[in-house]
Design a protein around this motif. Structure first.
Motif, PDB file in Angstrom:
ATOM      1  N   GLY A  41       0.860  -1.177   0.000  1.00 62.06           N
ATOM      2  CA  GLY A  41       0.000   0.000   0.000  1.00 62.06           C
ATOM      3  C   GLY A  41       0.892   1.221   0.000  1.00 62.06           C
ATOM      4  O   GLY A  41       1.779   1.351   0.856  1.00 62.06           O
ATOM      5  N   SER A  42       0.699   2.110  -0.971  1.00 62.94           N
ATOM      6  CA  SER A  42       1.686   3.180  -1.131  1.00 62.94           C
ATOM      7  C   SER A  42       1.806   4.061   0.110  1.00 62.94           C
ATOM      8  O   SER A  42       2.925   4.429   0.491  1.00 62.94           O
ATOM      9  CB  SER A  42       1.408   4.005  -2.377  1.00 62.94           C
ATOM     10  N   ALA A  48      -1.903  -6.964  -3.337  1.00 65.52           N
ATOM     11  CA  ALA A  48      -1.126  -6.819  -4.583  1.00 65.52           C
ATOM     12  C   ALA A  48      -0.297  -8.077  -4.812  1.00 65.52           C
ATOM     13  O   ALA A  48       0.351  -8.572  -3.886  1.00 65.52           O
ATOM     14  CB  ALA A  48      -0.208  -5.599  -4.485  1.00 65.52           C
ATOM     15  N   ILE A  83      -3.320  -5.946  -8.922  1.00 65.39           N
ATOM     16  CA  ILE A  83      -3.752  -5.360  -7.649  1.00 65.39           C
ATOM     17  C   ILE A  83      -5.256  -5.586  -7.459  1.00 65.39           C
ATOM     18  O   ILE A  83      -6.054  -5.280  -8.350  1.00 65.39           O
ATOM     19  CB  ILE A  83      -3.375  -3.869  -7.580  1.00 65.39           C
ATOM     20  N   CYS A 101       8.893  -4.130  -1.106  1.00 65.82           N
ATOM     21  CA  CYS A 101       8.867  -2.656  -1.126  1.00 65.82           C
ATOM     22  C   CYS A 101       9.233  -2.153   0.259  1.00 65.82           C
ATOM     23  O   CYS A 101      10.368  -1.735   0.483  1.00 65.82           O
ATOM     24  CB  CYS A 101       7.500  -2.157  -1.567  1.00 65.82           C
TER      25      CYS A 101
HETATM   26  O1  LIG Z   1       0.114   0.675  -3.487  1.00 60.39           O
HETATM   27  C1  LIG Z   1      -0.347  -0.449  -3.704  1.00 60.39           C
HETATM   28  O2  LIG Z   1      -1.487  -0.774  -3.452  1.00 60.39           O
HETATM   29  C2  LIG Z   1       0.578  -1.485  -4.288  1.00 60.39           C
HETATM   30  C3  LIG Z   1       1.561  -1.793  -3.253  1.00 60.39           C
HETATM   31  O3  LIG Z   1       1.059  -2.714  -2.354  1.00 60.39           O
HETATM   32  C4  LIG Z   1       2.919  -2.130  -3.747  1.00 60.39           C
HETATM   33  O4  LIG Z   1       3.701  -2.178  -2.579  1.00 60.39           O
HETATM   34  C5  LIG Z   1       3.347  -1.092  -4.710  1.00 60.39           C
HETATM   35  O5  LIG Z   1       2.996  -1.129  -5.875  1.00 60.39           O
HETATM   36  C6  LIG Z   1       4.209  -0.001  -4.235  1.00 60.39           C
HETATM   37  O6  LIG Z   1       4.241   1.084  -5.128  1.00 60.39           O
END
Ligand SMILES: O=C(O)C[C@@H](O)[C@H](O)C(=O)CO
Ligand code: ATP
Length: 326
Positions: free
Chosen positions: A43-44, A100, A113, A303
């Motif tokens: 999650g960003s 994701a 996602i 990430c």
């Molecule tokens: O932000 C998202 O929902 C995707 C992320 O879970 C993943 O860590 C990502 O794409 C980070 O930019």
């Protein structure tokens, strides 16, 4: 509070989702061939918060998660990373925490996602009105909070409340088409959010999207810096970035690495940029350190787990030949 003063308080309120990331393990495996997955917090917004905490800043998240095993996993992970989750609420019913599934590979990379009935979109006015804004230095959010209701209205309310308490608003455009009802709505709503922000970070495509055409993106960034925003960072992938600050246009390169995947670069860039500004570093140095953080994340699996702390960032900078010239 001016923008840099707010950032230097090193105490961030971050609005937006926390989710679960699954990546086929080992690196290089395609999802269709997977027999084992690495699991991590995603999650960003949560990723940005994790990156900030690794640099010794404080970060509190505001969002909703499902009241089930995946939501509980996220709550546990927020604790693991040291992110304050006092404003993370659970939602019952058929809403689901964001999931994701992304591959740790660059060629034919697949990132899938799952955001059907996303729990974080259930963040509402009550959630954001429960926050004591004056106890934070700055508010950060990413574009997806505006994609659906009631989250959109709640996020705009949070902007109002933050502004009333003198907090700078930091906005990562983070345009993800799949969450929005239509590109037209996204263009209109993201532009509105951008016009209310003090710090705007986006890539060339995102500024172009807000401007109504990729070729107009750079002018859009320049206009925002000339009117409402104190800091605008226009990222250009391998070409580096142009930062508009204090009447200057600062060009910076990237730290080339052998990337394992493209994912998480933007989140890590944001965390590194803000943490560096919070330490009192100048703008060019802060953008370069953000770029180095992004380079570190693309060269490792995961990430949030891949985001560096100060020691890891210093070690990377000491061993890397340096950024591409501009
Ligand atoms: O932000 C998202 O929902 C995707 C992320 O879970 C993943 O860590 C990502 O794409 C980070 O930019
Ligand atoms: N292969 C790479 N090598 C070195 N640095 C990279 C690489 N890819 C990205 N970066 C760095 O990451 C920064 C952010 O990347 P990008 O503009 O792709 O972010 P983004 O599109 O917001 O990312 P995401 O949404 O995937 O998190 C770039 O400005 C650059 O500094």
């Amino acid at each position: 509070m001016n923008v840099l003063e707010g950032i230097r308080a090193r105490n961030f309120l971050v609005i937006g989702r926390v989710g679960m990331d699954l990546s086929p393990d080992p690196a290089g495996t395609r999802t269709r061939d997977a027999s084992s997955m690495m699991v991590a917090m995603g999650g960003s917004s949560a990723n940005i918060a994790a990156g900030l905490v690794k640099f010794g800043c404080k970060a509190a998240l505001v969002t909703k998660v499902s009241d089930d095993a995946v939501g509980w996993y996220c709550l546990g992970q927020l604790d693991h990373y040291g992110i304050d989750r006092g404003h993370v609420k659970t939602v019952t019913g058929e809403y689901r925490t964001s999931l994701a599934v992304y591959e740790t590979r660059v060629e034919e990379h697949q990132s899938v996602i799952y955001r059907n009935n996303a729990a974080d979109f259930q963040m509402d006015i009550a959630n954001v009105e429960a926050v004591d804004y004056a106890s934070y230095g700055a508010l950060i959010t990413a574009g997806t909070v505006f994609a659906a209701e009631p989250s959109r209205t709640a996020a705009f309310r949070a902007f109002e409340l933050a502004r009333a308490s003198g907090l700078p608003i930091i906005f990562d455009v983070d345009y993800r088409p799949y969450s929005w009802p239509s590109p037209q709505v996204a263009e209109e709503v993201l532009s509105r959010a951008g016009s209310l922000a003090d710090v705007i970070v986006g890539n060339d495509e995102e500024f172009g999207f807000m401007a109504g055409g990729i070729e107009m993106g750079l002018s859009k960034a320049r206009d925002l810096a000339g009117s409402s925003a104190a800091i605008v960072v226009y990222k250009m992938g391998p070409e580096g970035a142009i930062t508009f600050f204090d009447g200057q246009e600062i060009r910076t390169g990237i730290y080339p690495v052998d990337a394992l995947k493209p994912t998480g670069a933007g989140d890590s860039f944001m965390a590194g940029l803000l943490a560096s500004l919070s330490e009192g570093r100048d703008m060019r140095d802060a953008v370069l350190r953000g770029s180095a953080c992004a380079a570190i994340v693309v060269s490792r699996p995961g990430c949030a787990p891949a985001m560096p702390d100060t020691e890891q960032l210093e070690a990377f900078l000491a061993s890397h030949p340096g950024p591409t010239p501009v």
